[in-house]
Design an enzyme around this catalytic site. Sequence first.
Site, PDB file in Angstrom:
ATOM      1  N   ASP A   8     -33.045  40.673  47.179  1.00  0.00           N
ATOM      2  CA  ASP A   8     -33.862  41.492  48.083  1.00  0.00           C
ATOM      3  C   ASP A   8     -33.488  42.979  48.038  1.00  0.00           C
ATOM      4  O   ASP A   8     -34.183  43.809  48.637  1.00  0.00           O
ATOM      5  CB  ASP A   8     -33.699  41.023  49.542  1.00  0.00           C
ATOM      6  N   PRO A  31     -30.019  41.520  63.399  1.00  0.00           N
ATOM      7  CA  PRO A  31     -29.373  40.217  63.540  1.00  0.00           C
ATOM      8  C   PRO A  31     -28.827  39.715  62.189  1.00  0.00           C
ATOM      9  O   PRO A  31     -29.437  39.952  61.149  1.00  0.00           O
ATOM     10  CB  PRO A  31     -30.500  39.315  64.049  1.00  0.00           C
ATOM     11  N   ALA A  38     -27.510  36.890  59.382  1.00  0.00           N
ATOM     12  CA  ALA A  38     -27.949  35.578  58.881  1.00  0.00           C
ATOM     13  C   ALA A  38     -29.233  35.157  59.596  1.00  0.00           C
ATOM     14  O   ALA A  38     -29.322  34.083  60.183  1.00  0.00           O
ATOM     15  CB  ALA A  38     -26.847  34.534  59.039  1.00  0.00           C
ATOM     16  N   ALA A  39     -30.210  36.031  59.533  1.00  0.00           N
ATOM     17  CA  ALA A  39     -31.401  35.882  60.364  1.00  0.00           C
ATOM     18  C   ALA A  39     -32.704  35.820  59.568  1.00  0.00           C
ATOM     19  O   ALA A  39     -33.761  35.601  60.126  1.00  0.00           O
ATOM     20  CB  ALA A  39     -31.474  37.066  61.326  1.00  0.00           C
ATOM     21  N   MET A  91     -33.699  38.513  57.828  1.00  0.00           N
ATOM     22  CA  MET A  91     -34.243  39.876  57.947  1.00  0.00           C
ATOM     23  C   MET A  91     -33.616  40.832  56.931  1.00  0.00           C
ATOM     24  O   MET A  91     -33.767  42.055  57.034  1.00  0.00           O
ATOM     25  CB  MET A  91     -34.027  40.413  59.360  1.00  0.00           C
ATOM     26  N   ALA A  92     -32.924  40.282  55.944  1.00  0.00           N
ATOM     27  CA  ALA A  92     -32.326  41.072  54.855  1.00  0.00           C
ATOM     28  C   ALA A  92     -31.370  42.161  55.348  1.00  0.00           C
ATOM     29  O   ALA A  92     -31.280  43.226  54.747  1.00  0.00           O
ATOM     30  CB  ALA A  92     -33.416  41.678  53.959  1.00  0.00           C
ATOM     31  N   GLY A  93     -30.650  41.871  56.424  1.00  0.00           N
ATOM     32  CA  GLY A  93     -29.735  42.856  57.004  1.00  0.00           C
ATOM     33  C   GLY A  93     -28.678  43.330  56.009  1.00  0.00           C
ATOM     34  O   GLY A  93     -28.417  44.532  55.898  1.00  0.00           O
ATOM     35  N   GLY A  94     -28.058  42.403  55.310  1.00  0.00           N
ATOM     36  CA  GLY A  94     -27.030  42.773  54.326  1.00  0.00           C
ATOM     37  C   GLY A  94     -27.636  43.532  53.152  1.00  0.00           C
ATOM     38  O   GLY A  94     -27.074  44.520  52.678  1.00  0.00           O
ATOM     39  N   SER A  95     -28.800  43.073  52.699  1.00  0.00           N
ATOM     40  CA  SER A  95     -29.461  43.715  51.543  1.00  0.00           C
ATOM     41  C   SER A  95     -29.878  45.145  51.872  1.00  0.00           C
ATOM     42  O   SER A  95     -29.763  46.047  51.041  1.00  0.00           O
ATOM     43  CB  SER A  95     -30.711  42.936  51.131  1.00  0.00           C
ATOM     44  N   LYS A 128     -36.372  43.814  57.263  1.00  0.00           N
ATOM     45  CA  LYS A 128     -37.720  43.390  56.810  1.00  0.00           C
ATOM     46  C   LYS A 128     -38.100  42.077  57.487  1.00  0.00           C
ATOM     47  O   LYS A 128     -37.238  41.324  57.956  1.00  0.00           O
ATOM     48  CB  LYS A 128     -37.779  43.217  55.290  1.00  0.00           C
TER      49      LYS A 128
HETATM   50  P1  ATP Z   1     -31.821  37.473  53.841  1.00  0.00           P
HETATM   51  O1  ATP Z   1     -33.004  37.706  54.709  1.00  0.00           O
HETATM   52  O2  ATP Z   1     -31.720  38.472  52.694  1.00  0.00           O
HETATM   53  O3  ATP Z   1     -31.620  36.061  53.438  1.00  0.00           O
HETATM   54  P2  ATP Z   1     -30.064  37.258  56.052  1.00  0.00           P
HETATM   55  O4  ATP Z   1     -30.653  38.084  57.153  1.00  0.00           O
HETATM   56  O5  ATP Z   1     -30.372  35.803  56.096  1.00  0.00           O
HETATM   57  O6  ATP Z   1     -30.529  37.872  54.688  1.00  0.00           O
HETATM   58  P3  ATP Z   1     -27.600  38.722  56.181  1.00  0.00           P
HETATM   59  O7  ATP Z   1     -27.578  39.170  57.594  1.00  0.00           O
HETATM   60  O8  ATP Z   1     -27.981  39.701  55.153  1.00  0.00           O
HETATM   61  O9  ATP Z   1     -28.503  37.402  56.039  1.00  0.00           O
HETATM   62  O10 ATP Z   1     -26.115  38.179  55.893  1.00  0.00           O
HETATM   63  C1  ATP Z   1     -25.794  37.045  55.175  1.00  0.00           C
HETATM   64  C2  ATP Z   1     -24.261  36.999  55.007  1.00  0.00           C
HETATM   65  O11 ATP Z   1     -23.819  38.161  54.281  1.00  0.00           O
HETATM   66  C3  ATP Z   1     -23.525  37.002  56.330  1.00  0.00           C
HETATM   67  O12 ATP Z   1     -22.919  35.748  56.496  1.00  0.00           O
HETATM   68  C4  ATP Z   1     -22.492  38.111  56.232  1.00  0.00           C
HETATM   69  O13 ATP Z   1     -21.183  37.675  56.501  1.00  0.00           O
HETATM   70  C5  ATP Z   1     -22.569  38.637  54.804  1.00  0.00           C
HETATM   71  N1  ATP Z   1     -22.566  40.121  54.787  1.00  0.00           N
HETATM   72  C6  ATP Z   1     -21.830  40.916  54.008  1.00  0.00           C
HETATM   73  N2  ATP Z   1     -22.075  42.204  54.260  1.00  0.00           N
HETATM   74  C7  ATP Z   1     -23.010  42.267  55.225  1.00  0.00           C
HETATM   75  C8  ATP Z   1     -23.658  43.323  55.911  1.00  0.00           C
HETATM   76  N3  ATP Z   1     -23.392  44.603  55.658  1.00  0.00           N
HETATM   77  N4  ATP Z   1     -24.582  42.984  56.831  1.00  0.00           N
HETATM   78  C9  ATP Z   1     -24.869  41.679  57.077  1.00  0.00           C
HETATM   79  N5  ATP Z   1     -24.267  40.654  56.471  1.00  0.00           N
HETATM   80  C10 ATP Z   1     -23.333  40.922  55.548  1.00  0.00           C
END
Ligand code: ATP
Length: 297
Positions: free
Chosen positions: A137, A95, A97-98, A100-104, A11
Amino acid sequence: MKTIRVEAMAKINLGLDVLRRREDGYHEVKMVMQTVNLGDTLILMRKEESGITIRVDHEELPADENNLIAKAARLLYEYCSIPEGVEISLTKRIPIAAGMAGGSTDAAATLVGMNRLFGLGLSDERLKELGVTIGADVPYCIQGGTMLSEGIGERLTALPDVPEAFLVIAKPEINVSTKYVYENLHADRLKSHPDIDGMVQAVRQKDLSGITEKMENVLETVTEKEYPVITRLKELMKAEGAMSSLMSGSGPTVFGIFSEKEKAETAWEKVKESGLAPQCFCTTFAPRAQTITEEKE
Ligand code: ATP
């Protein structure tokens, strides 16, 4: 054995406001969320022997119970007492920790995918209630598309799809912790707030210029101040004809919105040449957070 393939989309935030810090430490937000066609692939496989196995193709990510995929799978195992095992393989493209809610989105895809794989029959509403215990998220990522998100991110209002446009998404080579950004935001000292209500109205009117004119993110006051590369990326995209450009979530990813495909593609090349962002994509908006296909082994 039955196999499910889920594309789990990232997202961006078209607008992000923080209204206040609550007594419990959470921040009350008001944001317009938008799914984009940039996603991870999860392959979920049913196994006879019990247990959860995670395979991850990225060295930066945990392949144990700390992965949000494992947390989501564990949650469903406990809630539904699933007797069989599951193996989940992740191909990471979003990407990390970007902002973009990759983990969520991976966690949401796990909930949606396992619901289908094991025929659990849980409603989206129930999956959202379970998902919010993993992250704020996750409920949004169960459905995705264009949504107004309020509260701590769990109060969702679906909005009509935004008009077609072309996006350049650039992640500079820095990792930003969401926790750090929120802790360093002084919501009570913000001089101005984004017009999120105005943006919602523009979305309802299918007015792309109205949307881009109102793009604003209060978290830029923390992250952009610390990392000038964010300002440079925003300016480069605007110089290349972006209707507007903004940092997504807590950053450091920057996106630009273009009305014409050719302009977006030229900007994409220019951003790649600049060396400011090693991860750079040219894509479009997406109406849903997942696409699911069933495959037989
Ligand atoms: P948001 O936009 O929700 O703040 P984000 O893009 O900043 O998320 P993510 O990429 O979701 O951050 O990852 C944050 C942390 O979660 C990372 O440091 C990572 O080690 C941990 N993590 C655990 N599982 C996952 C996964 N499947 N994908 C990405 N990160 C993960």
